[in-house]
Design an enzyme around this catalytic site. Sequence first.
Site, mmCIF file in Angstrom:
data_model
loop_
_atom_site.group_PDB
_atom_site.id
_atom_site.type_symbol
_atom_site.label_atom_id
_atom_site.label_comp_id
_atom_site.label_asym_id
_atom_site.label_seq_id
_atom_site.Cartn_x
_atom_site.Cartn_y
_atom_site.Cartn_z
ATOM 1 N N ASP A 1 0.866 -1.185 0.000
ATOM 2 C CA ASP A 1 0.000 0.000 0.000
ATOM 3 C C ASP A 1 0.903 1.235 0.000
ATOM 4 O O ASP A 1 2.085 1.151 0.322
ATOM 5 C CB ASP A 1 -0.866 -0.013 1.267
ATOM 6 C CG ASP A 1 -1.794 1.200 1.359
ATOM 7 O OD1 ASP A 1 -2.218 1.721 0.310
ATOM 8 O OD2 ASP A 1 -2.088 1.643 2.488
ATOM 9 N N SER A 2 0.332 2.367 -0.313
ATOM 10 C CA SER A 2 1.088 3.609 -0.250
ATOM 11 C C SER A 2 1.417 3.990 1.194
ATOM 12 O O SER A 2 2.307 4.793 1.423
ATOM 13 C CB SER A 2 0.298 4.739 -0.898
ATOM 14 O OG SER A 2 -0.989 4.822 -0.326
ATOM 15 N N CYS B 1 -3.847 -1.061 -2.112
ATOM 16 C CA CYS B 1 -4.088 0.379 -2.297
ATOM 17 C C CYS B 1 -4.960 0.592 -3.520
ATOM 18 O O CYS B 1 -4.593 0.174 -4.629
ATOM 19 C CB CYS B 1 -2.747 1.068 -2.488
ATOM 20 S SG CYS B 1 -2.867 2.816 -2.912
ATOM 21 N N THR C 1 -5.576 3.328 -5.107
ATOM 22 C CA THR C 1 -4.939 4.209 -6.082
ATOM 23 C C THR C 1 -3.956 3.427 -6.947
ATOM 24 O O THR C 1 -3.928 3.573 -8.172
ATOM 25 C CB THR C 1 -4.221 5.366 -5.358
ATOM 26 O OG1 THR C 1 -5.175 6.077 -4.571
ATOM 27 C CG2 THR C 1 -3.608 6.325 -6.352
ATOM 28 N N GLU D 1 -7.145 9.390 9.960
ATOM 29 C CA GLU D 1 -5.818 9.427 10.586
ATOM 30 C C GLU D 1 -5.804 10.329 11.822
ATOM 31 O O GLU D 1 -5.031 10.115 12.745
ATOM 32 C CB GLU D 1 -4.761 9.849 9.561
ATOM 33 C CG GLU D 1 -4.684 8.793 8.455
ATOM 34 C CD GLU D 1 -3.398 8.774 7.666
ATOM 35 O OE1 GLU D 1 -2.699 9.790 7.642
ATOM 36 O OE2 GLU D 1 -3.115 7.715 7.060
ATOM 37 N N CYS E 1 -11.363 2.759 -0.559
ATOM 38 C CA CYS E 1 -10.096 3.243 0.011
ATOM 39 C C CYS E 1 -9.889 2.468 1.302
ATOM 40 O O CYS E 1 -10.834 2.262 2.070
ATOM 41 C CB CYS E 1 -10.172 4.739 0.294
ATOM 42 S SG CYS E 1 -8.756 5.389 1.212
ATOM 43 N N THR E 2 -8.632 2.044 1.537
ATOM 44 C CA THR E 2 -8.373 1.171 2.687
ATOM 45 C C THR E 2 -8.655 1.838 4.031
ATOM 46 O O THR E 2 -8.782 1.149 5.039
ATOM 47 C CB THR E 2 -6.899 0.717 2.682
ATOM 48 O OG1 THR E 2 -6.082 1.874 2.538
ATOM 49 C CG2 THR E 2 -6.635 -0.230 1.541
ATOM 50 N N HIS E 3 -8.741 3.158 4.055
ATOM 51 C CA HIS E 3 -9.026 3.824 5.325
ATOM 52 C C HIS E 3 -10.508 3.756 5.696
ATOM 53 O O HIS E 3 -10.857 3.883 6.875
ATOM 54 C CB HIS E 3 -8.635 5.303 5.254
ATOM 55 C CG HIS E 3 -7.169 5.562 5.438
ATOM 56 N ND1 HIS E 3 -6.219 5.078 4.583
ATOM 57 C CD2 HIS E 3 -6.500 6.279 6.379
ATOM 58 C CE1 HIS E 3 -5.016 5.487 4.992
ATOM 59 N NE2 HIS E 3 -5.173 6.212 6.074
#
Lengths: 269, 269
Positions: free
Chosen positions: A13-14, A76, A78, A156, A188-190
């Site tokens: 992932d980024s 990710c 993206t 975050e 999105c992973t978040h």
Amino acid sequence: MSNIKQRPIGVFDSGVGGLTNVRALMERLPMENIIYFGDTARVPYGVKSRATIETFTAQIVDFLLQNEVKALVIACNTIAAVAGQKVRAMAGNMPVLDVITAGAEAALQTTRNGHIGIIATSTTVNSNAYARAIHSRRPDARVQSQACPLLVPLVEEGWLDHEVTRLTAREYLKPLLADDIDTLVLGCTHYPLLKPLLRQEAPGLALVDSAITTAEAAAQALAAADLLNAANPAPDYRFYVSDIPLRFRTIGERFLGRSMEQIEMVSLG
Amino acid sequence: MSNIKQRPIGVFDSGVGGLTNVRALMERLPMENIIYFGDTARVPYGVKSRATIETFTAQIVDFLLQNEVKALVIACNTIAAVAGQKVRAMAGNMPVLDVITAGAEAALQTTRNGHIGIIATSTTVNSNAYARAIHSRRPDARVQSQACPLLVPLVEEGWLDHEVTRLTAREYLKPLLADDIDTLVLGCTHYPLLKPLLRQEAPGLALVDSAITTAEAAAQALAAADLLNAANPAPDYRFYVSDIPLRFRTIGERFLGRSMEQIEMVSLG
């Protein structure tokens, strides 16, 4: 050379968000060794150009291939949207799973009316990758996407149940809810960390969590390739990052849902 | 070798925000050539470790020194906080200005009661650089800092006068307003775009905009070193970035307050 089934799955992932995928893989495939790479020195990718994302991605895949992984999981959205083909070209015959393919398939299995909403970063939305993945499987599906650049920083910051996050989600969801989607892909992973809030703000919608659907797809692909690790009572989990910033462990463990014992820093590029 | 006074001022930032400093320099020193570097491929720095920030900063300074600048302006609060000494060591006798030193001095000239509030990124706050810069000049000043990690993404989303931004600012300002600060330093290059909103949420506070104060400090330092460019009716402005992402020009021109004619991409590291 070690038995190929013993080799780890490479997940990347980024940044830190892909740990939600590691968590889902640990639960779905508890016998597998896993090696994770998060490009925390250069996160986020979602605001960068295609050329830069491809360059950074190739460096990560090189690192994982040097570590003799048996499969790759692009955690990710993206990277999957922009550089998925590049990863597959580098991986040769190795199974490559990605959150967009898995999320698109899960959305199609979930929707009843064929109207699917996607929330994701700007780059993922602009790539149109979810719409392509869905339409290649079901041309009459309707896909509506919404870029939500503020949701990652809100997660975050830890404002998972904050009035600001609620208002932000409400604003982003408005155009999707005005359409009559019945399924919402968390692209999105978040975003899985916002599931409770999103359920309240979008009641009646089925939420597709691509971490879980990607883990299921990985299990099927490894079984099909006869690569499942059947006997591994003490699996090895290694976490590599390109930077260890302040609060990295705290945030990482929030995503992973457990402690991270071994974190190592490596420089790429 | 060209006349040293003709050489450009080098301004750098982790991304696009430092263009607020370029704008202030253009207005304060309209005869000066300016070369800007924004590390858009690796932005943001505010969440990265000290070691990584120092490495990236050294690469940027190398690039600007190769371009024969006559002075350096550290437009990024995070870089100034973490790697200011490194930049000065690399610059030798060349004037080096930075937003933290200039902001600290302006805050001390502004405050009446000696109680100063700072809003900034997490890394800047954790570095304690503003408190050190203020206390080294006036040991009895009281400094209270607040990390505001959501304000940068809110500015980049363009929500400059949005209810979400207002609630977020209100939450961040609460502990500062509970203290009796009379001066608030905008310790991040993005924040000047929120001045109208911050004036409403923190009425009665004097706001210190470090872009303006840094330009003033640059003018004084260049004059003292006899480096001012006195005759230059058509100054040259060059903008270098490490990535040109979607909407870069739009966002950049919002910060710069005018059009950017020449944008070039260079790879570092």
